[in-house]
Design a protein around this motif. Structure first.
Motif, mmCIF file in Angstrom:
data_model
loop_
_atom_site.group_PDB
_atom_site.id
_atom_site.type_symbol
_atom_site.label_atom_id
_atom_site.label_comp_id
_atom_site.label_asym_id
_atom_site.label_seq_id
_atom_site.Cartn_x
_atom_site.Cartn_y
_atom_site.Cartn_z
ATOM 1 N N CYS B 20 -45.472 -36.618 -16.043
ATOM 2 C CA CYS B 20 -46.686 -35.854 -15.278
ATOM 3 C C CYS B 20 -47.403 -35.349 -16.312
ATOM 4 O O CYS B 20 -46.869 -34.060 -16.927
ATOM 5 C CB CYS B 20 -46.249 -35.078 -14.209
ATOM 6 S SG CYS B 20 -47.763 -34.146 -13.314
ATOM 7 N N GLU B 22 -49.972 -33.388 -15.681
ATOM 8 C CA GLU B 22 -50.572 -32.114 -15.200
ATOM 9 C C GLU B 22 -49.831 -30.962 -14.962
ATOM 10 O O GLU B 22 -50.339 -29.740 -14.691
ATOM 11 C CB GLU B 22 -50.999 -32.664 -13.643
ATOM 12 C CG GLU B 22 -52.030 -33.627 -13.532
ATOM 13 C CD GLU B 22 -53.474 -33.408 -13.830
ATOM 14 O OE1 GLU B 22 -53.723 -32.085 -13.094
ATOM 15 O OE2 GLU B 22 -54.079 -34.038 -14.463
ATOM 16 N N HIS B 47 -53.109 -32.457 -6.321
ATOM 17 C CA HIS B 47 -52.114 -32.829 -7.149
ATOM 18 C C HIS B 47 -50.702 -32.939 -6.593
ATOM 19 O O HIS B 47 -49.832 -33.889 -6.521
ATOM 20 C CB HIS B 47 -52.017 -32.280 -8.474
ATOM 21 C CG HIS B 47 -50.847 -32.905 -9.468
ATOM 22 N ND1 HIS B 47 -51.079 -34.358 -10.009
ATOM 23 C CD2 HIS B 47 -49.819 -32.411 -9.821
ATOM 24 C CE1 HIS B 47 -50.010 -34.324 -10.809
ATOM 25 N NE2 HIS B 47 -49.314 -33.343 -10.944
ATOM 26 N N CYS B 51 -47.420 -35.535 -6.337
ATOM 27 C CA CYS B 51 -46.542 -35.461 -7.403
ATOM 28 C C CYS B 51 -45.346 -34.639 -7.125
ATOM 29 O O CYS B 51 -45.557 -33.412 -6.877
ATOM 30 C CB CYS B 51 -47.064 -34.971 -8.623
ATOM 31 S SG CYS B 51 -46.126 -34.822 -10.063
ATOM 32 N N CYS B 54 -43.873 -31.902 -9.669
ATOM 33 C CA CYS B 54 -44.879 -30.796 -9.540
ATOM 34 C C CYS B 54 -44.589 -29.939 -8.279
ATOM 35 O O CYS B 54 -44.963 -28.506 -8.333
ATOM 36 C CB CYS B 54 -46.251 -30.984 -10.046
ATOM 37 S SG CYS B 54 -46.564 -31.567 -11.633
#
Ligand SMILES: [Zn+2]
Lengths: 199, 93
Positions: B20, B22, B47, B51, B54
């Motif tokens: 990831c 992000e 997001h 995900c 995360c």
């Protein structure tokens, strides 16, 4: 302590501000003092000291501004300047070391990952004493940012003013403090068997 | 080798985070602390909906804040000590 233009209040106004704007924050102030000193008597003295100073310097308080942040700043300064000197507590953190560590690449990549095995569900099962012990075990400068942000809900800007540091430093210190706290909580979770050693 | 957790072998390059781009705790904290703008907040919310790694990091940050707020005993000053402050103030003229 005063950096802004002073207002001259009448005696009557002083008591009014003191009672209406300062006294309502006495519980959060005492709580803060206790989390700094970790002793009820010391906390009481520190709060008392702070309120007496607040009254003495009341002309430097601008009516309508954030009284709680103003009081917290005086308390924190009293703790650092008077209280910590009196008590034999050694200074614990070298800021420059901490801050430069944090800004290095090593910190960027290294610190965040140590806690990937800690999950929200494990944290929720911890008891209050364990959470308090973990918080109290942090160096005071890290403890302060967690208290101000997570417990008292101050904004970064207010924290910057209370601590007399730039916002960027607030942010990085908070990040570092949270990582350290997470690591302490992870140790508890591991001790309780929530986290298993993998082969 | 029992002491080493496998996913931590490469200093910060754990599997979940490699996948990831992000992942950015500082950004998560800005949102959590109400310091992010609405675009950043929406972006993160969107997001983490997709995900899981995360989401777990964010969820953990939220959980830690909650235990700090609700599980630590709040200390109160005694009425006697509060009265003492008031008394000392009224002596200051
Ligand atoms: Zn992600």
């Amino acid at each position: 302590m005063a950096e802004q233009a002073n207002t001259t209040y009448t005696e009557r106004e002083k008591y009014y501000i003191f009672n209406e704007e300062f006294m309502p924050h006495i519980d959060p102030m005492y709580n803060f003092a206790y989390r700094l000193t970790l002793d009820e008597d010391d906390a009481k003295d520190l709060v008392q000291d702070t309120y007496l100073k607040a009254f003495r310097f009341i002309n430097s308080f601008q009516k309508g501004t954030n009284a709680k942040a103003w009081l917290f700043r005086i308390l924190k300064n009293s703790f650092i300047n008077d209280f910590r000197k009196k008590s034999k507590q050694p200074a614990k953190v070298d800021y420059s070391e901490v801050e430069s560590f944090y800004n290095s690449d090593e910190a960027e990549t290294g610190v965040t990952t140590t806690t990937t095995d800690l999950r929200a569900e494990m944290v929720q099962d911890l008891i209050g004493d364990e959470v308090a012990t973990a918080l109290n075990s942090l160096a005071v400068d890290f403890r302060i940012v967690i208290i101000l942000c997570d417990i008292e809900g101050f904004t970064y800007e207010e924290m910057a003013r209370i601590l007399d540091i730039p916002i960027g430093t607030v942010r990085s210190r908070l990040h570092r403090a949270r990582n350290l706290l997470k690591e302490k909580l992870r140790l508890y979770a591991k001790k309780m068997g929530y986290i298993k050693e993998k082969e | 080798m029992a002491e080493k957790l496998p996913q931590h072998d490469h200093q910060g390059k754990s599997d979940c985070q490699d996948k990831c781009k992000e992942f950015d705790l500082q950004k998560f904290y800005l949102v959590l602390d109400g310091e992010a703008n609405s675009a950043q907040t929406q972006q993160l919310k969107a997001h983490i909906a997709d995900c899981y790694p995360c989401y777990q990091h964010y969820d953990l940050a939220v959980a830690i804040r909650k235990i700090l707020q609700y599980k630590i005993t709040k200390k109160c000053m005694s009425i006697k000590d509060i009265e003492e402050i008031r008394a000392r103030i009224s002596q200051m003229v």
